[in-house]
Write a protein that holds these residues in place. Sequence first.
Motif, PDB file in Angstrom:
ATOM      1  N   PRO A  66     -19.405  -6.849  36.354  1.00  0.00           N
ATOM      2  CA  PRO A  66     -20.153  -7.909  37.026  1.00  0.00           C
ATOM      3  C   PRO A  66     -21.272  -7.321  37.887  1.00  0.00           C
ATOM      4  O   PRO A  66     -21.066  -6.336  38.586  1.00  0.00           O
ATOM      5  CB  PRO A  66     -19.104  -8.614  37.883  1.00  0.00           C
ATOM      6  N   ARG A 117     -17.513 -16.317  50.683  1.00  0.00           N
ATOM      7  CA  ARG A 117     -17.192 -15.513  51.865  1.00  0.00           C
ATOM      8  C   ARG A 117     -18.397 -14.687  52.325  1.00  0.00           C
ATOM      9  O   ARG A 117     -18.662 -14.558  53.515  1.00  0.00           O
ATOM     10  CB  ARG A 117     -16.003 -14.588  51.575  1.00  0.00           C
ATOM     11  N   HIS A 158     -12.382 -15.612  41.006  1.00  0.00           N
ATOM     12  CA  HIS A 158     -12.348 -15.017  42.361  1.00  0.00           C
ATOM     13  C   HIS A 158     -13.742 -14.657  42.848  1.00  0.00           C
ATOM     14  O   HIS A 158     -13.973 -14.491  44.043  1.00  0.00           O
ATOM     15  CB  HIS A 158     -11.384 -13.828  42.426  1.00  0.00           C
ATOM     16  N   HIS A 159     -14.707 -14.566  41.932  1.00  0.00           N
ATOM     17  CA  HIS A 159     -16.082 -14.290  42.374  1.00  0.00           C
ATOM     18  C   HIS A 159     -16.707 -15.507  43.064  1.00  0.00           C
ATOM     19  O   HIS A 159     -17.610 -15.344  43.885  1.00  0.00           O
ATOM     20  CB  HIS A 159     -16.942 -13.831  41.193  1.00  0.00           C
ATOM     21  N   ARG A 200      -5.044  -8.920  45.415  1.00  0.00           N
ATOM     22  CA  ARG A 200      -6.481  -8.993  45.714  1.00  0.00           C
ATOM     23  C   ARG A 200      -6.741  -9.226  47.209  1.00  0.00           C
ATOM     24  O   ARG A 200      -7.649  -8.635  47.789  1.00  0.00           O
ATOM     25  CB  ARG A 200      -7.163 -10.086  44.876  1.00  0.00           C
ATOM     26  N   PRO A 237     -14.462 -14.006  36.292  1.00  0.00           N
ATOM     27  CA  PRO A 237     -13.279 -14.647  36.885  1.00  0.00           C
ATOM     28  C   PRO A 237     -13.641 -15.499  38.113  1.00  0.00           C
ATOM     29  O   PRO A 237     -14.630 -15.235  38.805  1.00  0.00           O
ATOM     30  CB  PRO A 237     -12.406 -13.455  37.293  1.00  0.00           C
ATOM     31  N   ARG A 267     -21.247   3.427  38.080  1.00  0.00           N
ATOM     32  CA  ARG A 267     -22.142   2.880  39.102  1.00  0.00           C
ATOM     33  C   ARG A 267     -22.582   3.911  40.119  1.00  0.00           C
ATOM     34  O   ARG A 267     -23.445   3.620  40.953  1.00  0.00           O
ATOM     35  CB  ARG A 267     -21.429   1.742  39.843  1.00  0.00           C
TER      36      ARG A 267
END
Lengths: 451, 451
Positions: free
Chosen positions: A102, A148, A141-142, B362, A139, B398
Motif C-alpha cells: 500500500p 486517526r 484497517h486503512h 494490530r 484492507p 522501501r
Amino acid sequence: MSKPRPLSGFPEFLPAQRSVEVEVLRTLSRTFELHGFTGIETRAVEPMDQLLRKGDTSKEVYVLKRLQDTEAGKDAGMGLHFDLTVPFARYVLENAGKLEFPFRRYQIQKVWRGERPQEGRFREFTQADIDIVGQGELPFHHDVEVTRVMLEALSQLTFLPGFRLQVNNRKLLQGFYVGLELADTDEAMRLVDKLDKLPEEKVREMLVAEAGLSDEQADKVLGLARICTPDDSFVEQVRALGVEHELLTQGLDELAALMRACQDIVTDTVRIEADLKIARGLDYYTGTVFETRLDGYESLGSICSGGRYDALATDGRTTYPGVGISLGVSRVLVPLLSKGHLVADRQVPSAVLVALTDEESRAGSTAVATALRTRGVPCEVAATASKFGKQIRFAERRGIPYVWFTQADGSHQVKDIRSGDQVAADPATWTPPTEDLRPQVVTHIPQKEIQ
Amino acid sequence: MSKPRPLSGFPEFLPAQRSVEVEVLRTLSRTFELHGFTGIETRAVEPMDQLLRKGDTSKEVYVLKRLQDTEAGKDAGMGLHFDLTVPFARYVLENAGKLEFPFRRYQIQKVWRGERPQEGRFREFTQADIDIVGQGELPFHHDVEVTRVMLEALSQLTFLPGFRLQVNNRKLLQGFYVGLELADTDEAMRLVDKLDKLPEEKVREMLVAEAGLSDEQADKVLGLARICTPDDSFVEQVRALGVEHELLTQGLDELAALMRACQDIVTDTVRIEADLKIARGLDYYTGTVFETRLDGYESLGSICSGGRYDALATDGRTTYPGVGISLGVSRVLVPLLSKGHLVADRQVPSAVLVALTDEESRAGSTAVATALRTRGVPCEVAATASKFGKQIRFAERRGIPYVWFTQADGSHQVKDIRSGDQVAADPATWTPPTEDLRPQVVTHIPQKEIQ
C-alpha cells in the motif's frame, strides 16, 4: 506602475499571516511523515481529457494556452488541476511499476477552479490530502488509519478551534435503502445530502415527489439520517428501524469498528461522530465517508472531507482502491487570518536583532549573528547604525523579541524588549527559550464566533 | 484508462527523488530564515499587463481561460507567472504600507514558461529566490548580505557538487565602456555576454562589426572580460588596462568590498570569483550581478543568478531598490535525479516498520507506533500479518532501516535490517540514531562527470 489591486478569489498573505500558514503546513507534514506518508507533488497541469472525466466540475477548469497561439484559438490541451485526487490517480497509474503498495502519500499543493469567487470559495487555494492506495485490494484497517492520522494532524493545530469529524459509510446507506426497496437509491442519497442546507420537511417532500418514496420509506430514510452518536451506539438505533440487508450489516460493522478504534484519541476539542446523514452526494465513494466541521465556523461547511474509493484508479487490468481525506487549508485559514482571529507574533523569522554601533563595526555584528545562527537562532543585523532607541523600535515593529548589544569593551548584552530585561550574554553560548526560536501563532477567536 | 505518459517539460519525481527535493527545500528555507528572510508565496497568476512588461519573455507566457469561455476565444486576462521577480515587485507595491523595510523575503515556488522543452529547460519548474528590498534606498552592504546567504545556503547542500559563484558589477562594466568612449555600451555588454557560448575571436569580430568598436577598444573590452580572480586582486589588473571613469571606480570599489567580505566563507567546494565577463545581458541590473556554475555540470549553465536593481518596483512616487538571487532548483535537481546521481536511501519517511504477529494484535502494534511517534520517530505498522521474513523484505524494498517485533511474552525487540543486529528495546524510550530519523541523500556522482 500604479498601485496594484488584489485579484478576487486569489488570496495572498502578508508575512505574519503566511507564518501561520507555514506553521500549519509544517505541522501537517510532520504528522503525516510520522505516520509513514510520503510527500509527493504532481505537476500543476493535466491533459484536458483527464480533467473532464468528472463531468460536473468541467466548467471550473482553467485551460492553458501559449500566448503565441492566441490568434488560432488553439489551446495547449492542458488545464490546471482542480483537486489533488485526479492527478494522484494518474500518478499512481503512470508509476505503478515503481511504487510499493500500500502506498501512503500526502500532497500539499495549490489547486485552481475558475468559479465565481464568493465567501469561502477561491479560484486558487491550498489543499492537504492524505491517501492510502492498494494494488488490487486494500484492507479496511486503512480506513481507520487515515481517520486517526487526520484526527491527530488536526489536533496538533492547537491554535485552531475544536472540530468534529463526521463519519458515515456508503454501504450502510446503500444497504439500508436497498433493504427499504427504494427504486432509486442514488437519487435518495443525493437528496439526503441536502439536509445540510434545507429543512427536513423540504427534503421529505423532495424524497416523496422526486425520488418516489412512500411516506413510510421517507420516515425511515429521515429516521436514519437523524442518527448521530459519538460512539458505536448508532448500531442499535439503526437496528431499531427494522431494515435488514447484508450490505447494511457490512456498513454497520465497518463504521462501528472505526468508531471504536478512534475512541482513544477523542477529547473535548477533537471529536468524532457517526453521523448518518453524511453522504458526500456526487462523489464516487463506496464505503467510509468523512466530513469535518470547525467549532464556531460551521458556516464554512466541511473543511476536511473524503472517503473510500473501491477504484481510485484502474488501467483496465489492475484496480487501485484507495481511502483518503482532504483538508481545505485555505478554506480554514483565509477567513481566520483575514478576520485577524489568527496571527503570528512577528513579521520576520528573526528572534534577535543584532544592533549596530556604527557602520565600521558591521563585521563584528555579523560575526555575532553568525555565532547565534550556528545554534539555530534566526537573527538579522540592524540595517543602519541609528540610535539604539530607534533600533529597538525597529525590532518592536517587526515583533523581534531580543536585541543584542556589543559594548565598547567587547562584552555583550541581550535585551528582551518585551520585559525590558537586559543581561550579559556570550554569542558562543546564549540561546533563547525554544518558544522564542520561531514565530508563535496567537489566537484572537471571539468567544461567540457567529458567522 | 490506459497508462498515462509523462508530459514533456513537466518533470515529476518518484517518492525517493522527491525526498531529495524536500531535503533541498527544507535546507534552503532553514538557512534563509536563520538570516531573517520571511517566506512568502504569491498567487500563481498575474494580470497579463504585468507579465508583458518584460517584452522578450512575452511569448513564453501561459494564458488562462475558463473552459466555458472557450468558444468566444475570451481569456481571463491572466497568465501564469514565469518568474518570481515580477510577482514579488507587484506584491511589494500592493502591500508597501504594511511591510517593514528593508524587507527580506524568500520565495520558493513553481513558475511556468510555455517554451519548447529541451535539456535543462522546463515548462514547469521550481525556483528559490531571496531578495532584500528597500524603500527609497538600500545600502550596498545588502549586496554582500544576499551573496553570503546564498553561498551559505548552497554550501549546506553538502550532497551537491561544489560550485563557483561568479560576481561582477554593472557599474564597473558601464564605467569601463564609457571611459573607453564606446558608442553603444549596451550592445557591447550584450555581445560580451556571449563569451559563454562563442569563441573570443568570434565575439571580437562582432564587437567590431556590430558594435562599431576599434581594434584597440575591442582589445580592452576583451582584456577586461578575461580578468577573473578569487579575491580583490582584479582591481589592479583592471587599473593596468589604463581606463579611467568615476563609475568604473565605484564599481571596482563595490566589487572589491564584496569579494573581501566573502573570503571567510570560501572553501575548496564553495568558491567565489570576481569574473569580469559576467554581464547578465538583457536583465535590468544596475550594480552587482551574479551567476553560478556547478562543478562538473557546467553545461547546465548558471544555476543561480541575480543582482542589484535600482528600481525593483516603483509607483511613480516611491522607488524600491532591491538586490536578489534566484536558485534554479529544478535546473539542478532534475538532471541529477533523473541520471540517478542523487537519490534518497528510502522511499518512505518511516524509520521503523512495526511488524504484525496477527491481525488481532494490530492495536498493540499501533500502540508501539504511537509511542515511537511521540519521540519523533516516523513509523508504519505492517499492512498484513504475513511471515516475518516477508515483512522484513517489505521493509527492505522501501528502505526502512528498522523492524520492530513484539514477542509473545509482551517484550520487544528491534532489528537493524542493514546490519542484522537485533536488540531488546522499549517503545517508551528507544530512539534510532538521528541520521536514521529522516531519509538520507546518497550521491552517485561519477568522478569525471562529462556532459
